[in-house]
Design an enzyme around this catalytic site. Structure first.
Site, mmCIF file in Angstrom:
data_model
loop_
_atom_site.group_PDB
_atom_site.id
_atom_site.type_symbol
_atom_site.label_atom_id
_atom_site.label_comp_id
_atom_site.label_asym_id
_atom_site.label_seq_id
_atom_site.Cartn_x
_atom_site.Cartn_y
_atom_site.Cartn_z
ATOM 1 N N LYS A 22 -7.052 -5.303 -4.907
ATOM 2 C CA LYS A 22 -5.716 -5.570 -4.369
ATOM 3 C C LYS A 22 -5.512 -7.074 -4.177
ATOM 4 O O LYS A 22 -4.479 -7.624 -4.565
ATOM 5 C CB LYS A 22 -5.526 -4.842 -3.036
ATOM 6 N N ARG A 70 31.906 -36.504 0.851
ATOM 7 C CA ARG A 70 31.237 -35.218 1.088
ATOM 8 C C ARG A 70 32.252 -34.103 1.220
ATOM 9 O O ARG A 70 32.086 -33.023 0.659
ATOM 10 C CB ARG A 70 30.368 -35.337 2.341
ATOM 11 N N THR A 95 -3.587 17.240 -3.740
ATOM 12 C CA THR A 95 -4.234 18.505 -4.070
ATOM 13 C C THR A 95 -5.752 18.404 -3.962
ATOM 14 O O THR A 95 -6.349 17.352 -4.198
ATOM 15 C CB THR A 95 -3.861 18.952 -5.490
ATOM 16 N N LYS A 103 -15.391 21.462 -1.604
ATOM 17 C CA LYS A 103 -13.995 21.095 -1.810
ATOM 18 C C LYS A 103 -13.955 19.671 -2.313
ATOM 19 O O LYS A 103 -14.783 18.837 -1.936
ATOM 20 C CB LYS A 103 -13.183 21.228 -0.524
ATOM 21 N N THR A 113 -2.538 1.156 -4.599
ATOM 22 C CA THR A 113 -2.997 2.282 -3.804
ATOM 23 C C THR A 113 -4.331 2.793 -4.313
ATOM 24 O O THR A 113 -4.703 2.566 -5.463
ATOM 25 C CB THR A 113 -1.950 3.420 -3.825
ATOM 26 N N ARG A 118 -6.084 3.840 -7.712
ATOM 27 C CA ARG A 118 -7.543 3.864 -7.600
ATOM 28 C C ARG A 118 -8.125 2.457 -7.498
ATOM 29 O O ARG A 118 -9.143 2.160 -8.106
ATOM 30 C CB ARG A 118 -8.156 4.584 -8.802
ATOM 31 N N ASP A 125 0.863 -1.177 0.000
ATOM 32 C CA ASP A 125 0.000 0.000 0.000
ATOM 33 C C ASP A 125 0.905 1.235 0.000
ATOM 34 O O ASP A 125 2.108 1.128 0.264
ATOM 35 C CB ASP A 125 -0.890 -0.046 1.238
ATOM 36 N N LYS A 126 0.337 2.397 -0.297
ATOM 37 C CA LYS A 126 1.145 3.611 -0.291
ATOM 38 C C LYS A 126 0.914 4.421 0.972
ATOM 39 O O LYS A 126 1.811 4.596 1.791
ATOM 40 C CB LYS A 126 0.846 4.478 -1.523
#
Length: 1529
Positions: A1052, A1335, A862, A826, A941, A1046, A628-629
């Protein structure tokens, strides 16, 4: 009666409505319900086909329709409160139809009664134990020649006993945790009639079990009392080992919550409910009951109208200005029946969790655990909100809001509970954590006219009204609710399931080797039976004179008896002690891993904790790591770094991604980084000074400031003009108002304000607004209080439209103090841009997009910020439709999403934010080290493509030398996925055939660092189809790095499964959150990181570590050691049994295979238990070819494990043949000594009988075996040599002691007789030399002429070429060298001293590959594989050398073009530094729609802002329903 809206997940008061916090994993709009398949195995159709009820306050006719739909889905449950069970709830005999399970849980496998039979049953699932039990049964019958059946049973009894003790200890720990959990404290209403469970009967069997449990507990307490008092508490080691997951199948420990130290018991009841939360010491049992408080307590979460001193943590609410509309009050009804007169006997008292029953009223306090699944009736918050932490369920530490039923908020006291009269109709239990459907039904009576008939009312119950077992109450003083599910029917228990049982690859291969030995044993027994039967029937031999009749009357029967006698004689060929030896070794290895201080994370006081002890050797064969990130590669600690407001960039930062970009350009990042950090420190001081000049912000703490932007403060003061000042103020105000953050106030002068949010990003945004003077102080009943530059203002929160995975945005509709209604939104840049007002702000949009692109290049996350002013009429019209959608039960989420989409349009852009999620310490070096070892790392991720790409560059996964393949297939064109795969495979001369897949399985070479693949979740869904999976796998095999963006948790796991099964490789998954559990359990080895997202991943993992960098030591050091040790141990174990067993077999040649014993029977029993056990165990525990520092300095040594060369069938048969040869020597050397003559002792007694001849053979064989094991051991330290010497001397000691007594019968005095013979010592020495010479010669030849990597490195260590590591700390080892060899045996090739490409240069620290900072500077060539008609190949057209003029619904402002400085006339070091880096390296892949570049954002118009708000829901469908982001995924 008017429709009564139902609030979901509301955090503020009426009339606030909010979409619930979305936890759905939705990849595309076509797959909204795909998660339901995961839960169908627990309850068929529990969520996908259920027909949920209509809105609250519906009439009886609508409720009846809901009943019909409920019947269609399957049996649910009805829970009655203060009303008798109806006749339809009873059977013909009058007994209740439904009996609910207890709340007591048991994850332990055994009880005191069942332990012995159940444990034996499990142990005899092991075929080896069954085999040796069969041997013991055969030994009982003297017909098969066993001399002492009792002694034969000793080894099996010892192994069964040791294993039983181990299982008992493990299960005892689980039992202790179960008891601790079941005996936790809870306040439960007693002395009232719970009709749902009043008639439950306790069975006789349950009473018997309880009596046994109490009896054993009493004995245990008495025994402990006799031992004396013991110190309380556990060490950390004990606690960590308590949490270890055993190797057997058991439930995941997610069923255990974090227990408080309160223990259950009963005490006097507490009459009143609304009391302040008790202090920690008051919650202990034995204290007096808390006094009842009649008034509602003030809470830290709600501000009352009365003024309170701010120093004490409360605040006077400013009076709302004129023009603000008052909220409309609605009637929701009440569950309290005013016609009922309470008896007054009921009270809340402390009781055990295990005593909680369905239908009970319970009260919870702050910080307490939830004991069952509970519907919330009322809380200490006047809005009915309570806050819960769900990390025990889903691993998330962020707080979530749960809402009380509107109709239950008046139920506050114990007497109120007695006056309720209602029924809850609930869906049946199912495992979906994110879904629940129920309804509360009651008759609403008029309190002013009690004789009037009641009105049937109903209120829907959703997951947002349900507290799940395992959650913790936070920031809420008390909660009162009713229990609907208990024990095994709670969601956490239904999700606990059975932990996947993992077995190491060596263990799986070992089964075949044991089968081979069974075949050899069968052949030996068959030969013995045939020869013995033939000899018995042939006559004319000595049998006729010396055998006075056998058990068999015919040759066939005699041969049959001989066959089973041979099974007993040669039983050691199948080594039962091998299994217990492996358990001992793996336990010791787990202890060493746990004790490794270099993997101890001091910040969390967390060592590396093994939870599965039986797969340590798989750590040495890892070829693919899936990571995972967020929280795994990064810290998951968000810091607000930069912003762009009205086209002006603000913020100074120097990120890892920016350093990586400069490093690839040849810039000295050490010098540049030091300069940048110095500049940032100076700007930080200047910013703090300027802030305090404008406003003495009492809530600003210097150490918390992360947004360093002195120019922002200057513009906030008006230096850049009034327009920019207003823009900055509005931007910060939007951050302070558009959120769901919870405020925590620590009393002080001034009080310290901290924020708890559902995501760390949101907390960072609000914290930055606080630092800049826009401080969120808290919430009132219907609003939010913000301190704006010293002035406290109240803003009314009308609606909150929360973020979810499909919307990718959140909005808040606020009534401003001046009466205006503003919508602040947002979200992701592409989402916000698609909703901007068409045709406006073109230059501002272009500039903001450019800044966001540069921010993303720096590895920053962002967001865009936008707003919209709403007309009163428009809002009221929309709000009416919103109320209808919010009060709906069926498809509520879809309806709310549609109505929210309708209002979130025609937005005005304010700017954007950039938040940094920093890489963990040592991640780039760790990844480079793993790559040098030949391990392939894939990142899976949920982040967007550009963020993952920049993190890939900053952590050495990607480089500018790679061709970056961005695989993109439009969701509506899945047929193109196959064509794209064919085209890409053709570049590697591949077609995706079965032959190529077979070749790929055999090829373990790391791919050349020329290509990297980036794919998103939508495209991944297509290529994981059965028809394309093989081609996609072969394409990934050719790429050095693979980034899947995504992706959902199920995707995963699907990727891990594809690689694990498709390539037949050993895989490892590492993550830190609940969304990583699926892939952690799917991989061969799962590693959980104890990070910021809870411990769900840790609880489901095989190994738990504190930081990603510890993975290198876990894999490259402990993993490689474990694999090599176990491989050598198993081979030597089979060898030593072959030597012993075949020595007996050769002896049978000379006595017609009658299965007589060459050795004394004690030799046979002690051979594997004492004479040869310790050296091989010590080899498996302590052997080292090289130490840990060399293992990390030369990671290429690990490749032998990837190629699986330490344990192969060739090695197995080589050791078997070697053992066969040595058995021949051991027996026939003795035979050749005795064949020509006899030997007599000094007393005249012969030593040529069978038992004494056996002493010759046994002593020589045991010495040979132990020296042979020592010869195969790399590390000859004093302990290994001492144990080997003791094992050799033990045979002489035992022979001398045992033969000194007449118990040996014919073996009496064998030691002094045999050991006195010179022939014994001469023969023993000669046998040892002849046995070991081949041996020794083979090893010498191999190491001289065909040395392996480790042989060369060991030689260089002897030469002192690694002495420099002695004074180097393991944690400060230099970065790994770039791997250029493609084989694990490259180090064994001839060394080129001229060009320095050999192991010598590795040892001396010189690089045979160039570091990143010495690579040539040129942009990478990129293969873009998108199919979007709007995209353009090549340059994205963004001009980075100038900035156009900007606007924000105002006249054009001054041009920002400057020939000398490209940002503004004031210095902006960070922005200019990033822009210059971007101009030098501009990867073409960012031109595609997979990268949210400035050009991409400016290429499309606002697809969701085409039409004004329609008057009805049916008209709210936009022309283009799909978000533009769906084209980018």
């Amino acid at each position: 009666m008017a429709i009564q809206p139902y609030q979901e997940d509301s955090e503020v008061s009426n009339p606030t409505k909010r979409i619930r916090w979305a936890t759905r994993r939705v990849g595309t709009q076509k797959g909204r319900r795909k998660r339901q398949n995961i839960f169908d195995r627990h309850h068929k159709g529990a969520g996908s086909v259920e027909k949920r009820r209509e809105s609250a306050g519906t009439d009886l006719e609508a409720a009846e329709e809901d009943d019909e739909s409920e019947e269609q889905q399957g049996p649910g449950r009805r829970i009655f409160f203060n009303r008798p069970l109806p006749q339809d709830a009873r059977d013909d005999q009058g007994h209740p139809l439904t009996y609910f399970v207890r709340n007591k849980i048991r994850t332990a496998k055994y009880t005191p009664i069942s332990f012995v039979p159940k444990n034996l049953w499990f142990q005899f699932h092991n075929i080896a134990n069954v085999y040796f039990l069969f041997i013991i049964i055969l030994s009982i019958f003297s017909i098969f020649g066993a001399s002492n059946p009792g002694l034969s049973a000793v080894p099996l009894i010892v192994i069964l006993f040791v294993t039983a003790v181990k299982d008992a200890i493990e299960d005892w720990r689980r039992t202790v945790l179960d008891n601790e959990l079941n005996n936790e404290a809870i306040h439960r209403l007693v002395d009232w009639n719970n009709v749902n469970t009043a008639e439950d009967n306790i069975s006789l069997w349950r009473r018997f079990k309880k009596a046994n449990s109490r009896g054993i507990a009493l004995v245990w307490r008495l025994w402990k009392g006799r031992r004396g008092p013991k110190s309380k508490g556990k060490s950390y080691a004990e606690r960590a080992m308590d949490e270890a997951r055993p190797s057997i199948e058991t439930r995941r420990e997610s069923v255990f919550s974090q227990h408080s130290h309160r223990h259950g018991g009963r005490e006097e009841g507490i009459q009143m409910t609304p009391v302040p939360s008790p202090a920690l010491d008051q919650t202990q049992f034995g204290n007096e009951p808390l006094e009842a408080v009649e008034e509602r307590p003030a809470t830290s979460m709600s501000y009352e109208e009365s003024g309170v001193d701010e120093i004490n943590g409360h605040l006077t609410v400013p009076t709302a200005k004129a023009g603000a509309s008052a909220p409309i009050k609605r009637f929701y009804g009440s569950l309290i029946d005013p016609t009922i007169t309470p008896p007054g006997r009921a009270r809340f008292t402390k009781d055990y969790w295990k005593s909680v029953q369905v239908g009970d009223f319970v009260r919870l306090y702050n910080e307490e655990q939830v004991p069952a699944d509970i519907v919330v009736l009322s809380t200490s918050d006047p809005d009915g909100a309570c806050y819960v932490e769900t990390k025990n369920l889903d691993g998330e530490t962020n707080l979530k809001v749960r809402q009380a039923l509107h109709s239950g908020r008046q139920v506050r006291h114990a007497r109120d509970c007695e006056r309720t009269n209602f029924m809850i109709e609930s869906e049946p239990p199912h495992a979906n954590l994110y879904s629940y459907s129920g309804v509360a039904r009651w008759q609403q009576r008029d309190p002013h006219n009690l004789d009037a008939p009641g009105t049937d009312m109903a209120e829907p119950i959703s997951i947002n009204n349900l507290l799940l077992r395992g959650c913790s109450i936070r920031n809420t003083e008390w909660v009162l609710g009713v229990v609907v599910f208990t024990g095994e029917e709670t969601k956490i228990m239904l999700n606990s399931g059975i932990t996947p049982s993992k077995r190491a690859k060596i263990s799986r291969d070992l089964n075949w080797n044991v089968i081979y030995n069974f075949v050899v044993l069968f052949v030996m027994c068959l030969v013995s039976a045939v020869v013995s039967g033939h000899a018995w029937g042939s006559g004319n031999n000595s049998l006729a004179f010396f055998d006075f009749g056998g058990y068999g009357s015919t040759p066939g029967i005699n041969g049959f008896i001989t066959f089973w006698a041979a099974v007993i004689l040669f039983q050691n060929l199948v080594p039962i002690s091998l299994y217990i030896t492996l358990e001992i070794i793996r336990t010791a290895q787990a202890f060493f891993i746990y004790s490794d201080t270099y993997m101890y994370y001091a910040k969390l006081d967390y060592p590396c904790t093994p939870k599965s002890w039986n797969i340590s050797d798989d750590l040495g064969q890892i070829e693919y790591i899936f990571s995972d990130k967020t929280g795994t590669l990064t810290q998951n600690v968000m810091e607000f770094k930069k912003a762009t407001i009205n086209g002006v960039p603000y913020g100074e930062a120097y990120t890892e991604a920016q350093a990586g970009m400069q490093k690839r350009q040849g810039i000295d990042v050490e010098v540049e980084g030091a300069r940048a950090r110095k500049q940032i420190a100076e700007d930080r001081i200047r910013m703090l000074e300027n802030i305090r000049k404008i406003h003495s912000n009492p809530y600003l703490r210097d150490e918390d400031l992360t947004f360093v932007a002195p120019d922002f403060i200057s513009d906030l003061a008006g230096e850049a003009g009034k327009e920019q000042k207003l823009a900055n103020e509005q931007f910060m105000l939007a951050l302070a108002l558009c959120h769901t953050v919870i405020t925590e106030r620590t009393p002080g002068d001034p009080p310290k304000i901290e924020f708890k949010a559902q995501s760390p990003d949101e907390a960072a945004l609000v914290a930055t607004a606080r630092d800049c003077g826009f401080t969120v102080l808290g919430r009132t009943n219907d609003g939010i209080i913000v301190n704006v530059m010293g002035e406290e203002r109240e803003y009314t929160v009308l609606n909150t439209l929360e973020f979810n995975s499909s919307r990718k945005r959140m909005s808040a509709i606020i009534r401003m103090p001046d009466g205006k209604i503003m919508l602040f939104c947002k979200g992701a840049d592409s989402i916000i841009y698609s909703r901007l007002r068409r045709g406006e702000q073109p230059e501002l949009r272009r500039a903001t997009a450019e800044h966001l692109e540069l921010f993303a290049r720096e590895g920053l996350r962002t967001l865009c910020i936008a707003q919209r002013e709403l007309a009163e009429e428009e809002y009221q019209l929309w709000n009416k439709e919103h109320d209808i959608a919010a009060s709906s039960v069926q498809d509520r989420d879809e309806k709310l999403e549609k109505i929210s989409d309708a209002i979130e349009r025609e937005l005005t852009l304010l700017g954007g934010t950039a938040i940094e999620d920093r890489l963990q310490d040592g991640v780039p070096d760790a990844i480079a080290l793993l790559a040098s070892a030949g391990i392939k790392l894939w990142v899976l991720t949920g982040d967007k493509v550009e963020t993952a790409i920049n993190i890939g560059f900053s952590c050495n996964l990607l480089s500018t030398e790679m061709d970056l393949i961005v695989f993109k297939v439009d969701e509506d064109k899945p047929e193109r996925a196959g064509a794209e795969l064919d085209r890409l495979l053709a570049t590697f001369n591949k077609t995706g055939s079965d032959e190529e897949l077979k070749a790929a399985k055999k090829n373990h070479e790391p791919p050349a660092p020329t290509h990297a693949l980036v794919i998103d979740g939508d495209s991944l869904k297509h290529v994981l189809d059965d028809a394309l999976r093989q081609k996609f796998l072969l394409l990934c095999k050719e790429c050095k790095s693979v980034l899947c963006c995504r992706v959902s948790p199920s995707q995963k796991a699907a990727v891990v499964q594809m690689v694990k099964n498709g390539l037949d490789v050993i895989t490892l998954s590492i993550g830190d959150g609940a969304n990583d559990v699926a892939m952690i359990q799917e991989a061969h080895v799962g590693v959980g990181i104890a990070g910021e997202e809870g411990r769900q991943a840790v609880m489901s993992s095989d190994y738990a570590i504190g930081q990603f960098r510890f993975l290198t030591r876990l894999v490259l050091v402990h993993g490689r050691w474990s694999y090599r040790r176990l491989a050598e141990t198993i081979a030597n174990f089979f060898y030593k049994n072959i030597v012993w067993t075949f020595a007996l077999f050769w002896y049978q040649i000379y006595n017609n295979f009658d299965c007589s014993y060459l050795f004394d029977y004690t030799y046979i029993l002690l051979y594997n238990l004492a004479f040869t056990s310790l050296p091989v165990i010590l080899m498996g525990i302590l052997d080292q070819d090289v130490d840990d520092k060399v293992s990390l300095a030369v990671p290429q040594l690990y490749r032998r494990g990837i190629e699986r060369k330490e344990w192969t069938q060739i090695k197995f048969w080589t050791y078997m043949v070697d053992g066969l040869y040595q058995s021949l020597i051991c027996f026939f050397m003795t035979y050749l000594v005795f064949s020509p003559a006899t030997f007599a002792s000094e007393s005249g007694q012969n030593v040529n009988d069978g038992k004494r001849m056996g002493v010759y053979v046994a002593n020589a064989a045991i010495v040979v075996v132990n020296v042979y094991i020592l010869l195969n051991t790399y590390r000859w330290d004093w302990l290994m040599v001492l144990i080997t010497a003791i094992s050799i001397l033990l045979i002489w000691f035992w022979t001398g002691v045992y033969t000194a007594f007449t118990a040996g019968f014919t073996f009496y005095e064998a030691a002094p007789q045999v050991y006195a013979q010179l022939s014994f010592w001469a023969l023993t020495l000669l046998t040892i030399v002849i046995c070991l010479l081949p041996r020794f010669a083979a090893k010498a030849f191999q190491k001289i002429y065909y040395p392996r990597d480790v042989d060369i490195i060991r030689e260089q260590i002897r030469q002192g070429k690694f002495d420099y590591l002695k004074n180097v700390d393991v944690e400060t080892l230099p970065p790994p060298l770039k791997a250029t060899s493609t084989s694990s045996s490259d180090l064994s090739k001839p060394i080129n001293r001229a060009n320095g490409n050999g192991p010598n240069d590795i040892a001396n620290g010189s690089a045979h590959g160039r570091y990143d900072d010495s690579r040539p500077i040129y942009p990478p060539s990129v293969t873009t594989t998108h199919n979007n008609p709007r995209s353009h190949d090549g340059s994205d057209g963004t001009d980075c050398t100038q900035r156009p003029s900007l606007d924000l619904q105002r006249p054009r402002r001054l041009s920002l073009e400057r020939p000398a400085r490209v940002s503004l006339d004031r210095p902006r070091p960070s922005f200019d530094r990033m822009r210059q880096s971007a101009e030098r390296v501009r990867p073409s892949f960012e031109a595609s729609n997979d990268f949210t570049s400035a050009a991409m954002l400016t290429r499309f118009e606002s697809s969701h802002s085409q039409n004004p708000i329609p008057p009805t829901v049916t008209g709210m469908e936009s022309k283009r329903r799909q978000d533009i982001s769906d084209d980018l995924r």
